[in-house]
Design a protein around this motif. Structure first.
Motif, short mmCIF file in Angstrom:
data_model
loop_
_atom_site.label_atom_id
_atom_site.label_comp_id
_atom_site.label_asym_id
_atom_site.label_seq_id
_atom_site.Cartn_x
_atom_site.Cartn_y
_atom_site.Cartn_z
N ALA A 114 26.70 2.73 -28.47
CA ALA A 114 27.61 1.58 -28.45
C ALA A 114 27.37 0.67 -29.65
CB ALA A 114 27.44 0.79 -27.16
N MET A 115 26.11 0.43 -29.98
CA MET A 115 25.79 -0.44 -31.12
C MET A 115 26.20 0.21 -32.45
SD MET A 115 24.59 -3.39 -30.25
CE MET A 115 25.86 -3.36 -29.03
N THR A 116 26.11 1.53 -32.51
CA THR A 116 26.57 2.23 -33.72
C THR A 116 28.07 2.04 -33.88
OG1 THR A 116 24.78 3.85 -33.59
CG2 THR A 116 26.72 4.46 -34.88
N LEU A 117 28.82 2.21 -32.80
CA LEU A 117 30.27 2.02 -32.85
C LEU A 117 30.62 0.58 -33.22
CD1 LEU A 117 33.18 2.98 -32.36
CD2 LEU A 117 32.86 2.34 -29.95
N ILE A 118 30.00 -0.37 -32.53
CA ILE A 118 30.27 -1.78 -32.81
C ILE A 118 29.86 -2.11 -34.25
CG2 ILE A 118 29.57 -4.14 -32.22
CD1 ILE A 118 29.37 -3.10 -29.28
N GLY A 119 28.72 -1.60 -34.67
CA GLY A 119 28.24 -1.85 -36.03
C GLY A 119 29.19 -1.31 -37.08
N ASN A 120 29.70 -0.12 -36.87
CA ASN A 120 30.65 0.45 -37.83
C ASN A 120 31.92 -0.40 -37.91
OD1 ASN A 120 28.91 2.52 -38.44
ND2 ASN A 120 29.89 4.00 -37.10
N ILE A 121 32.37 -0.88 -36.77
CA ILE A 121 33.57 -1.72 -36.74
C ILE A 121 33.32 -3.05 -37.44
CG2 ILE A 121 35.14 -3.00 -35.22
CD1 ILE A 121 34.81 -0.59 -33.23
N ALA B 207 24.02 -2.43 -36.13
CA ALA B 207 23.44 -1.17 -36.62
C ALA B 207 21.92 -1.23 -36.58
CB ALA B 207 23.93 -0.87 -38.03
N LEU B 208 21.36 -2.40 -36.86
CA LEU B 208 19.91 -2.57 -36.76
C LEU B 208 19.44 -2.42 -35.32
CD1 LEU B 208 17.19 -3.23 -38.09
CD2 LEU B 208 17.74 -5.66 -37.80
N VAL B 209 20.18 -3.01 -34.39
CA VAL B 209 19.86 -2.86 -32.96
C VAL B 209 19.92 -1.39 -32.56
CG1 VAL B 209 20.64 -3.40 -30.61
CG2 VAL B 209 20.57 -5.19 -32.35
N SER B 210 20.92 -0.68 -33.07
CA SER B 210 21.05 0.75 -32.79
C SER B 210 19.81 1.51 -33.24
CB SER B 210 22.29 1.30 -33.49
OG SER B 210 22.35 2.70 -33.37
N ALA B 211 19.37 1.23 -34.44
CA ALA B 211 18.18 1.90 -34.97
C ALA B 211 16.94 1.57 -34.15
CB ALA B 211 17.97 1.51 -36.43
N MET B 212 16.83 0.32 -33.74
CA MET B 212 15.68 -0.08 -32.92
C MET B 212 15.69 0.60 -31.55
SD MET B 212 15.35 -4.08 -33.80
CE MET B 212 14.58 -4.64 -35.30
N CYS B 213 16.88 0.80 -31.00
CA CYS B 213 16.98 1.54 -29.73
C CYS B 213 16.45 2.96 -29.89
CB CYS B 213 18.43 1.58 -29.25
SG CYS B 213 19.05 0.05 -28.58
N ALA B 214 16.84 3.61 -30.98
CA ALA B 214 16.39 4.98 -31.22
C ALA B 214 14.87 5.04 -31.38
CB ALA B 214 17.07 5.55 -32.46
#
Length: 101
Positions: free
Chosen positions: A76-83, A48-55
């Motif tokens: 993809a990172m948001t999905l993986i992070g949620n899982i 989820a942190l990687v997802s935020a950094m991508c944004a």
């Protein structure tokens, strides 16, 4: 950096900082309470942190078309992070039930 307003930038950057601090605090908490699954939660928060950094990165470069792949990585990172967060939370729940019984 004009893709977002100043208040939106503040929210984006503070969210990344808050998430990083939360990961660190959970990691430190695990040192005091080992074998309770908290370290797994800290690891599970990283996608989820990687997802935020991508944004933030994509917006920093004013949503360049050449960096549009970051949007896919973010999703993809948001999905993986949620899982991973769900799995880690379930693990903490299972461990806490064993400790109480």
């Amino acid at each position: 950096m004009q893709a977002l307003s100043l208040p939106t930038w503040i929210i984006h950057i503070s969210s990344v900082i808050e998430w990083t601090v939360a990961i660190w605090l959970i990691w430190e908490y695990d040192k005091k309470h080992p074998q309770r699954g908290w370290r797994n939660l800290a690891w599970a928060m990283l996608p989820a942190l990687v997802s935020a950094m991508c944004a933030v990165t994509w917006h920093f470069f004013e949503n360049l078309d050449s960096l549009e792949w970051l949007v896919t990585v973010q999703a993809a990172m948001t999905l993986i992070g949620n899982i991973t967060l769900a799995i880690a939370a379930y693990g903490i729940w299972r461990i806490s039930r064993k400790v109480q019984v």
